[in-house]
Design a protein around this motif. Structure first.
Motif, PDB file in Angstrom:
ATOM      1  N   HIS A 143      -1.549 -25.498  -1.584  1.00  0.00           N
ATOM      2  CA  HIS A 143      -0.094 -25.568  -1.788  1.00  0.00           C
ATOM      3  C   HIS A 143       0.477 -24.194  -2.143  1.00  0.00           C
ATOM      4  N   ARG A 144      -0.278 -23.426  -2.909  1.00  0.00           N
ATOM      5  CA  ARG A 144       0.160 -22.070  -3.241  1.00  0.00           C
ATOM      6  C   ARG A 144       0.118 -21.179  -1.992  1.00  0.00           C
ATOM      7  N   THR A 145      -0.899 -21.375  -1.154  1.00  0.00           N
ATOM      8  CA  THR A 145      -1.006 -20.623   0.095  1.00  0.00           C
ATOM      9  C   THR A 145       0.186 -20.926   1.003  1.00  0.00           C
ATOM     10  N   ILE A 146       0.519 -22.212   1.157  1.00  0.00           N
ATOM     11  CA  ILE A 146       1.661 -22.613   1.989  1.00  0.00           C
ATOM     12  C   ILE A 146       2.947 -22.006   1.436  1.00  0.00           C
ATOM     13  N   ALA A 147       3.128 -22.103   0.130  1.00  0.00           N
ATOM     14  CA  ALA A 147       4.340 -21.585  -0.518  1.00  0.00           C
ATOM     15  C   ALA A 147       4.504 -20.093  -0.251  1.00  0.00           C
ATOM     16  N   ALA A 156      10.933 -23.126  13.103  1.00  0.00           N
ATOM     17  CA  ALA A 156      12.054 -22.226  12.809  1.00  0.00           C
ATOM     18  C   ALA A 156      11.572 -20.797  12.598  1.00  0.00           C
ATOM     19  N   LEU A 157      10.405 -20.635  11.988  1.00  0.00           N
ATOM     20  CA  LEU A 157       9.869 -19.302  11.699  1.00  0.00           C
ATOM     21  C   LEU A 157       9.124 -18.695  12.885  1.00  0.00           C
ATOM     22  N   GLY A 158       8.937 -19.488  13.963  1.00  0.00           N
ATOM     23  CA  GLY A 158       8.296 -18.984  15.177  1.00  0.00           C
ATOM     24  C   GLY A 158       6.794 -18.852  15.092  1.00  0.00           C
ATOM     25  N   VAL A 159       6.158 -19.716  14.284  1.00  0.00           N
ATOM     26  CA  VAL A 159       4.707 -19.684  14.143  1.00  0.00           C
ATOM     27  C   VAL A 159       4.148 -21.090  14.341  1.00  0.00           C
ATOM     28  N   SER A 160       2.835 -21.180  14.459  1.00  0.00           N
ATOM     29  CA  SER A 160       2.197 -22.490  14.571  1.00  0.00           C
ATOM     30  C   SER A 160       2.088 -23.129  13.192  1.00  0.00           C
ATOM     31  N   LEU A 161       2.011 -24.442  13.166  1.00  0.00           N
ATOM     32  CA  LEU A 161       1.808 -25.166  11.910  1.00  0.00           C
ATOM     33  C   LEU A 161       0.530 -24.686  11.222  1.00  0.00           C
ATOM     34  N   ALA A 162      -0.526 -24.485  12.004  1.00  0.00           N
ATOM     35  CA  ALA A 162      -1.812 -24.049  11.437  1.00  0.00           C
ATOM     36  C   ALA A 162      -1.692 -22.727  10.699  1.00  0.00           C
ATOM     37  N   SER A 163      -0.795 -21.839  11.155  1.00  0.00           N
ATOM     38  CA  SER A 163      -0.688 -20.526  10.517  1.00  0.00           C
ATOM     39  C   SER A 163      -0.110 -20.600   9.105  1.00  0.00           C
ATOM     40  N   LEU A 164       0.549 -21.714   8.760  1.00  0.00           N
ATOM     41  CA  LEU A 164       1.084 -21.849   7.400  1.00  0.00           C
ATOM     42  C   LEU A 164      -0.027 -22.032   6.366  1.00  0.00           C
ATOM     43  N   PHE A 165      -1.241 -22.332   6.837  1.00  0.00           N
ATOM     44  CA  PHE A 165      -2.372 -22.542   5.936  1.00  0.00           C
ATOM     45  C   PHE A 165      -3.233 -21.294   5.793  1.00  0.00           C
ATOM     46  N   GLU A 166      -2.835 -20.215   6.469  1.00  0.00           N
ATOM     47  CA  GLU A 166      -3.570 -18.964   6.369  1.00  0.00           C
ATOM     48  C   GLU A 166      -3.146 -18.219   5.117  1.00  0.00           C
ATOM     49  N   GLY A 167      -4.067 -17.448   4.570  1.00  0.00           N
ATOM     50  CA  GLY A 167      -3.745 -16.659   3.389  1.00  0.00           C
ATOM     51  C   GLY A 167      -2.719 -15.598   3.710  1.00  0.00           C
ATOM     52  N   THR A 168      -2.170 -15.005   2.669  1.00  0.00           N
ATOM     53  CA  THR A 168      -1.169 -13.959   2.850  1.00  0.00           C
ATOM     54  C   THR A 168      -1.826 -12.713   3.422  1.00  0.00           C
ATOM     55  N   GLU A 169      -1.000 -11.842   3.953  1.00  0.00           N
ATOM     56  CA  GLU A 169      -1.493 -10.611   4.579  1.00  0.00           C
ATOM     57  C   GLU A 169      -2.240  -9.750   3.558  1.00  0.00           C
ATOM     58  N   GLU A 170      -3.381  -9.263   3.978  1.00  0.00           N
ATOM     59  CA  GLU A 170      -4.179  -8.366   3.141  1.00  0.00           C
ATOM     60  C   GLU A 170      -3.747  -6.929   3.410  1.00  0.00           C
ATOM     61  N   PRO A 171      -3.953  -6.024   2.454  1.00  0.00           N
ATOM     62  CA  PRO A 171      -3.666  -4.615   2.725  1.00  0.00           C
ATOM     63  C   PRO A 171      -4.483  -4.124   3.921  1.00  0.00           C
ATOM     64  N   ALA A 172      -3.947  -3.170   4.666  1.00  0.00           N
ATOM     65  CA  ALA A 172      -4.611  -2.670   5.879  1.00  0.00           C
ATOM     66  C   ALA A 172      -6.000  -2.121   5.582  1.00  0.00           C
ATOM     67  N   SER A 173      -6.232  -1.685   4.336  1.00  0.00           N
ATOM     68  CA  SER A 173      -7.521  -1.095   3.982  1.00  0.00           C
ATOM     69  C   SER A 173      -8.625  -2.142   3.824  1.00  0.00           C
TER      70      SER A 173
END
Length: 196
Positions: A4-8, A57-74
């Protein structure tokens, strides 16, 4: 992992990346501003139908809402996904359980496993999306009735159905036993879409 925190966080990050207010996302998704606010603060357990409206509305797949937030490029993301790290989520309306199988490294393909309870149905009313998303559903156990627009299929164990997510889709387990299926999704990057 708190799904739920990941989705949020994911919804908030996607909305911020577009520079949208809560009101803008509410208007584009037809989900109320207050509901989106509760979801983004992790104070609401949204249904699959609500998440699909937000993803569209956000232009992504439903499955992508369960992915973690973006990690730093490093930080190098792993191409491996162990069972213990795969986020599992239960739809509060239907009780269907989805597990994201894909590793965190970027790929145009996402894999999701679903366990669908008997005599339950989920209908995604969204149609056209900004992104082109294709999926295939392979039934590994049980039966599912799937309707895409005005076409309908009765799928048995071993059957596979391919579709483009550009029309309303309905999933219905018409039996008295749970069904299981694998979903493979592919989102075409914008540069591929322009070459078609």
């Amino acid at each position: 992992m708190d799904v739920h925190r990941t989705i949020a966080q994911r919804i908030r990050d996607l909305r911020d990346a577009k520079g949208w207010s809560l009101d803008t996302l509410a208007e584009r998704s037809t989900v109320s501003r207050s509901n989106i606010s509760l979801i983004e603060r992790g104070r609401s357990s949204p249904t699959a139908v609500v998440l699909d409206k937000l993803a569209t509305a956000l232009g992504v797949s439903l499955a992508s809402l369960f992915e973690g937030t973006e990690e730093p490029a490093s930080i190098e993301l792993s191409p491996h996904s162990s069972l213990r790290d795969q986020p599992t989520w239960t739809d509060p309306a239907s009780g269907y359980v989805r597990r994201n199988l894909s590793p965190p490294v970027w790929s145009p393909i996402q894999l999701v496993e679903v366990e669908f309870p008997p005599n339950k149905q989920v209908t995604y009313e969204t149609g056209n999306r900004d992104a082109e998303i294709y999926q295939q559903i392979w039934i590994t156990e049980g039966v599912m009735e799937i309707a895409i627009g005005d076409q309908q299929w009765q799928l048995q164990t071993g059957d596979c159905l391919a579709m483009k997510l550009d029309r309303p889709v309905s999933y219905h387990n018409t039996s008295r036993r749970p069904a299981r299926y694998l979903v493979a999704l592919c989102t075409l990057p914008r540069e591929w879409q322009s070459k078609k």
